[in-house]
Design an enzyme around this catalytic site. Structure first.
Site, mmCIF file in Angstrom:
data_model
loop_
_atom_site.group_PDB
_atom_site.id
_atom_site.type_symbol
_atom_site.label_atom_id
_atom_site.label_comp_id
_atom_site.label_asym_id
_atom_site.label_seq_id
_atom_site.Cartn_x
_atom_site.Cartn_y
_atom_site.Cartn_z
ATOM 1 N N ASP A 57 9.131 30.449 -14.430
ATOM 2 C CA ASP A 57 10.735 31.122 -13.787
ATOM 3 C C ASP A 57 10.922 31.782 -12.564
ATOM 4 O O ASP A 57 9.321 33.174 -12.899
ATOM 5 C CB ASP A 57 10.405 31.597 -14.665
ATOM 6 C CG ASP A 57 11.425 31.340 -15.873
ATOM 7 O OD1 ASP A 57 12.959 31.630 -15.041
ATOM 8 O OD2 ASP A 57 12.313 32.079 -17.276
ATOM 9 N N ASP A 58 11.310 32.119 -11.907
ATOM 10 C CA ASP A 58 12.152 32.378 -10.693
ATOM 11 C C ASP A 58 11.097 32.796 -9.577
ATOM 12 O O ASP A 58 11.299 34.170 -9.348
ATOM 13 C CB ASP A 58 12.441 34.413 -11.361
ATOM 14 C CG ASP A 58 13.841 34.208 -12.629
ATOM 15 O OD1 ASP A 58 14.028 33.013 -12.672
ATOM 16 O OD2 ASP A 58 14.278 35.197 -12.681
ATOM 17 N N CYS A 95 18.014 28.786 -14.394
ATOM 18 C CA CYS A 95 17.202 28.704 -15.166
ATOM 19 C C CYS A 95 17.632 27.360 -16.200
ATOM 20 O O CYS A 95 17.463 25.704 -16.362
ATOM 21 C CB CYS A 95 16.662 29.564 -16.300
ATOM 22 S SG CYS A 95 17.535 30.475 -17.327
ATOM 23 N N ARG A 99 16.623 23.085 -16.309
ATOM 24 C CA ARG A 99 15.718 22.473 -17.281
ATOM 25 C C ARG A 99 16.014 21.350 -17.765
ATOM 26 O O ARG A 99 15.422 20.145 -18.082
ATOM 27 C CB ARG A 99 15.164 24.265 -17.960
ATOM 28 C CG ARG A 99 14.764 24.256 -17.376
ATOM 29 C CD ARG A 99 14.200 25.845 -18.453
ATOM 30 N NE ARG A 99 14.256 26.811 -17.924
ATOM 31 C CZ ARG A 99 12.717 27.161 -17.354
ATOM 32 N NH1 ARG A 99 11.820 26.740 -18.112
ATOM 33 N NH2 ARG A 99 12.322 28.718 -16.920
ATOM 34 N N LYS A 153 8.870 28.102 -22.416
ATOM 35 C CA LYS A 153 9.780 28.860 -22.563
ATOM 36 C C LYS A 153 10.914 27.614 -22.674
ATOM 37 O O LYS A 153 10.487 26.428 -21.989
ATOM 38 C CB LYS A 153 10.880 29.405 -21.272
ATOM 39 C CG LYS A 153 11.862 29.372 -21.307
ATOM 40 C CD LYS A 153 12.210 30.093 -19.791
ATOM 41 C CE LYS A 153 13.831 30.101 -19.780
ATOM 42 N NZ LYS A 153 14.429 31.210 -18.444
ATOM 43 N N HIS A 155 14.817 27.847 -23.677
ATOM 44 C CA HIS A 155 16.372 28.046 -23.327
ATOM 45 C C HIS A 155 16.629 26.831 -23.407
ATOM 46 O O HIS A 155 17.662 26.859 -21.950
ATOM 47 C CB HIS A 155 16.181 28.298 -22.512
ATOM 48 C CG HIS A 155 16.836 30.050 -21.575
ATOM 49 N ND1 HIS A 155 17.455 30.716 -20.771
ATOM 50 C CD2 HIS A 155 17.579 30.615 -22.738
ATOM 51 C CE1 HIS A 155 18.320 31.095 -20.647
ATOM 52 N NE2 HIS A 155 18.822 31.237 -21.792
ATOM 53 N N HIS A 248 9.291 35.495 -14.068
ATOM 54 C CA HIS A 248 10.892 36.207 -14.880
ATOM 55 C C HIS A 248 10.208 37.622 -14.811
ATOM 56 O O HIS A 248 9.094 37.937 -15.695
ATOM 57 C CB HIS A 248 11.276 35.139 -16.000
ATOM 58 C CG HIS A 248 12.596 35.566 -16.512
ATOM 59 N ND1 HIS A 248 12.909 37.590 -17.293
ATOM 60 C CD2 HIS A 248 13.845 34.800 -16.220
ATOM 61 C CE1 HIS A 248 14.153 36.334 -17.093
ATOM 62 N NE2 HIS A 248 14.762 35.736 -16.868
ATOM 63 N N ASP A 358 12.093 27.217 -10.905
ATOM 64 C CA ASP A 358 13.131 27.150 -12.011
ATOM 65 C C ASP A 358 14.488 27.085 -10.905
ATOM 66 O O ASP A 358 15.413 26.581 -11.193
ATOM 67 C CB ASP A 358 13.389 27.028 -13.212
ATOM 68 C CG ASP A 358 13.966 28.706 -13.640
ATOM 69 O OD1 ASP A 358 13.360 29.225 -12.050
ATOM 70 O OD2 ASP A 358 14.028 29.066 -13.981
ATOM 71 N N ASN A 359 14.500 28.088 -10.139
ATOM 72 C CA ASN A 359 15.426 28.189 -9.081
ATOM 73 C C ASN A 359 15.087 29.654 -8.074
ATOM 74 O O ASN A 359 13.924 29.795 -8.442
ATOM 75 C CB ASN A 359 16.617 28.882 -9.900
ATOM 76 C CG ASN A 359 16.371 29.838 -10.517
ATOM 77 O OD1 ASN A 359 16.284 29.887 -12.198
ATOM 78 N ND2 ASN A 359 15.556 31.279 -10.624
ATOM 79 N N LYS A 425 18.511 34.182 -6.535
ATOM 80 C CA LYS A 425 18.661 33.446 -7.746
ATOM 81 C C LYS A 425 20.122 33.771 -7.943
ATOM 82 O O LYS A 425 21.017 34.687 -7.384
ATOM 83 C CB LYS A 425 17.970 33.407 -9.071
ATOM 84 C CG LYS A 425 18.852 33.521 -10.332
ATOM 85 C CD LYS A 425 18.039 33.955 -11.369
ATOM 86 C CE LYS A 425 17.665 33.476 -12.536
ATOM 87 N NZ LYS A 425 16.813 34.373 -14.081
#
Length: 791
Positions: A57-58, A95, A99, A153, A155, A248, A358-359, A425
């Site tokens: 994440d991130d 994100c 996904r 995660k 989400h 994240h 994811d980004n 992001k």
């Protein structure tokens, strides 16, 4: 013999051995039959490979060794050495959409995930849940005979469905995963997660053990699932989707994990960025001659020079990056443990392992030096100047990354993480969506090295399906599925000279847009980007144009030289936006987040908690207080308050922010953790035998709460000034009779632990009241006017 051909046993004719008797005349002709079961194929010699996809994440483009980082990542280095490093891989700028595209092979808006899955704003492209007709990667592989597992995660479901009684149709188990362990939210406290789920069930715990760390917990569960599946049915391959909470915010670390990095970042982001850029050139990732985005980018956000920071500011900023490096190392350790269990099982060489972010890195929210509590950006009542914040937070420097903080590093470090690109992001410039990507499959692909073909996250499902020999279903639940938007990368993986199979690709995030075309009128690879100023008309946006082969870092806008190309790409974006349900898109105003499904109003109702009631999760609990007045009534039972009884009556939130009502030394107190600042009412003696205690909170507006305390209708304290909490805060849910998981009050926890109430109580009733006059729900019409320009 029955019609099924199975042997029939008469339940009413017991035999001597206790089993039902078999009709004798059926025996000669009895032919057992069993339903056909799927048998996976694929891989060398027909042996199906395991498939493990790990998403972080991130994480910025340059944050791991194969993409130029100074942070040690030996396990990811090994993946790159055994397989391929894809240098031109793209996701969406945030994100949940990434996904959704990863799991379905479809563009995110087309599967209802045009933005983060917190809000269903009423339009098909933003439904915040996966569609009923679209099969996921898990459903695809399970249909082919795989064991399927999800970790971490999710989400990918609406906030209103995240609670224990929520609709689970877009939860992991309902979307094809046999097993799930993780969290449904966008982020998690790595020391004290607010709410974990195992399968479809909340995991109930009051306090995590000393030294708990979510990354390790998730990895432990992943290893256990893999080992258990292999022991239970050794011939059955597995497909695992492992989605880390890191990196994240909150940027939490294990105690001592950052010690090895002390001093490494004292030279500042310019120096680190320069080092990474040099290594990227040496590794063949992106050649140095195409340049590096400037720190003082006119597109923002601004990044000050390292030497322009005051000494305390540099100290804070360096500490944040030391912690971030430690988080990247724990991700690499997780990769190593997954590889180790596969190696022990003899399956590593026949494992397709995929690793990606994811980004792009998260910039802007950390400011010039980083921030101790990222969620304090939601505090509109008091916004300190940069100098004031440094002065406040330097005293917390040794706490950063611990459970009492919710940190995010500085924008300068996010820019370094995204080396060499501009923006971060949420942006449709490449810093928002071009990410590091590794894939390995020793027996099936071998050592491939660096690959430069363009690829998109929608390509991942068709790629791993082709490699594994698995067919992607064309229907789900009897309904036709959308044709995949992605294309297989297999040819490009096997042949460095093969062209990319992916055609045109649009990007959109909160009104910012981009369109990539691999060729146009004989010119290879154009990309147009429309930067957008919030709450302005889209027609006012400038479309920048970049020649990707010559300018992959997007430094030279040639739109003025090629107006026809700009017009063509803008028209293609419009056509793609219509085809993928992008419209009506957000124009950057708060409307997307404030225009909520009216069905959510059912949660803003009187709610009664009993001693048997577990904590309410974040969204469900916050509907009782968000932007409004509320009361909390505590019924202590027929005996009422007895001298000597003490402890927490209600705790809402955690170390990130919240409030707690408790009795200590015979006195009733309300205490607020206002993003690290402590507000405590004057103690109010509790009358002996008092049966009903009340916390009354008024919301007069301007981000204030005014609290008062009562006992059996008699006023005990009035005029307690507090800061109004809303939306994501309190983040840690609402507990009755004790603090839970993350303690709201560190002081109370240091003295009493979770401080459960020692007396008896019968019920706690929370009643939501009127909204504040400036609450979003009241101001929605004005917010809609802000969001009106969509042309």
């Amino acid at each position: 013999m029955t019609n099924s051909g199975r042997m029939h046993r008469d339940r009413h004719a017991p035999s001597a051995d206790g089993f039902s008797g078999v009709i004798a005349e059926d025996l000669p002709s009895a032919v057992p039959s069993w339903p056909a079961r799927p048998g996976p194929i694929g891989g060398p010699g027909g042996t199906a490979p395991d498939v493990i996809v790990m998403i972080v994440d991130d994480m910025g483009y340059s944050d791991i060794g194969p993409f130029g980082s100074e942070i040690p990542t030996p396990n990811l280095d090994a993946v790159a050495a055994e397989g391929a490093t894809l240098t031109d891989f793209h996701v969406t700028p945030t994100c949940s959409p990434t996904r959704a595209s990863l799991l379905t092979g479809c563009n995110s808006h087309a599967v209802g995930m045009g933005a983060v899955a917190n809000v269903d704003d009423g339009f098909p492209g933003y439904a915040a849940e996966l569609p009923e007709n679209q099969p996921t990667m898990a459903e695809t592989f399970r249909a082919a005979g795989y064991a399927t597992m999800a970790i971490g995660k999710w989400h990918l479901c609406r906030e209103q469905d995240m609670h224990a009684a929520g609709d689970r149709h877009s939860w992991p188990v309902q979307r094809g995963f046999d097993q799930y362990y993780g969290f449904l939210e966008a982020q998690a406290n790595l020391h004290n997660p607010a709410q974990l789920y195992e399968g479809n069930n909340p995991v109930h715990t009051t306090e995590y053990p000393e030294g708990y760390y979510l990354t390790d917990d998730l990895t432990d569960r992943a290893v256990t699932m893999i080992a258990e599946s292999a022991a239970a049915e050794p011939s059955k391959p597995l497909m695992m989707y492992f989605a880390h909470a890191a990196v994240h915010s909150p940027m939490h670390i294990k105690p001592g994990a950052a010690e090895k990095h002390r001093g490494r970042y004292d030279a500042g982001w310019e120096s680190i960025r320069s080092e990474r850029r040099r290594r990227q050139d040496e590794l063949g990732v992106i050649p140095a001659e195409v340049g590096t985005a400037p720190l003082d980018d006119a597109l923002g956000p601004d990044v000050p020079g390292w030497d322009a920071l005051a000494e305390d500011g540099r100290s804070l900023a360096a500490r944040h990056m030391e912690n971030y490096a430690a988080m990247i190392e724990t991700i690499d350790e997780s990769v190593g443990r997954i590889r180790d269990i596969q190696r022990k099982l003899g399956r590593l060489d026949n494992t397709i392992f995929v690793f990606l972010s994811d980004n792009g890195a998260s910039g802007g929210g950390g400011g010039d030096v980083g921030i101790m509590n990222h969620l304090s950006n939601l505090n509109r009542a008091h916004v300190p100047t940069p100098d004031e914040r440094v002065a406040e937070e330097i005293g917390w420097i040794d706490e950063l990354g611990g459970p009492s903080t919710w940190p995010l590093y500085a924008t300068g470090w996010a820019t370094a993480s995204n080396t060499p690109f501009r923006r971060h992001k949420f942006s449709t410039y490449r810093g928002g969506h071009q990410v590091s990507f590794l894939i390995s499959w020793p027996t099936g692909l071998g050592r491939l090295g660096v690959r430069h073909q363009y690829a998109h996250v929608t390509d991942l499902l068709p790629t791993v399906a082709e490699l594994a020999g698995v067919a992607v279903p064309a229907t789900r639940n009897g309904r036709d599925a959308r044709t995949l938007d992605g294309s297989s990368m297999v040819e490009a993986l096997r042949n460095p000279d093969a062209p990319s199979a992916h055609g045109d690709q649009y990007y959109e995030c909160l009104g910012e847009r981009a369109f990539y075309a691999p060729s146009l009128d004989g010119h290879p690879a154009w990309e147009a980007v429309a930067d957008h100023t919030a709450a302005t008309a889209f027609a006012e946006d400038h479309w920048a144009l970049y020649s990707v082969d010559r300018d992959p870092v997007q430094l030279d806008d040639v739109a003025a030289e090629h107006p026809g190309t700009v017009a063509e790409l803008a028209a293609r974006f419009d056509a793609a936006a219509v085809a993928n349900s992008v419209y009506p898109m957000s124009n950057g105003s708060p409307l997307h987040f404030m225009q909520r499904d009216p069905a959510e109003e059912r949660f803003a109702t009187e709610t009664v908690l009993f001693p048997e009631t577990p904590p309410l999760e974040r969204f469900r609990a916050n509907q009782l207080i968000d932007g409004r007045s509320f009361t909390i009534d505590v019924d202590l039972g027929p005996d009422g308050y007895r001298p000597g009884d003490e402890g927490v009556l209600v705790a809402h939130g955690g170390q990130e922010s919240g409030y707690v009502l408790y009795i200590s030394g015979g006195e009733l107190i309300v205490e607020q953790n206002a993003w690290g600042r402590t507000i405590v009412s004057d103690p109010a003696p509790v009358p002996q035998g008092a049966r009903r205690l009340r916390l009354n909170v008024e919301a007069p507006g301007k981000h204030r709460w005014i609290a008062s305390l009562e006992a059996d209708g008699r006023s005990l304290r009035t005029g307690v000034d507090m800061l109004q909490l809303s939306w994501l805060v309190p983040f840690s849910g609402l507990a009755a009779g004790t603090m839970s998981r993350s303690p709201v009050s560190r002081r109370l926890h240091d003295d009493h632990g979770m401080f459960p109430y020692s007396g008896t109580w019968e019920s706690i009733t929370i009643r939501p009241g009127e909204h504040a006059p400036d609450a979003p729900a009241v101001m929605l019409d004005a917010i809609r006017r802000m969001g009106a320009p969509t042309q």
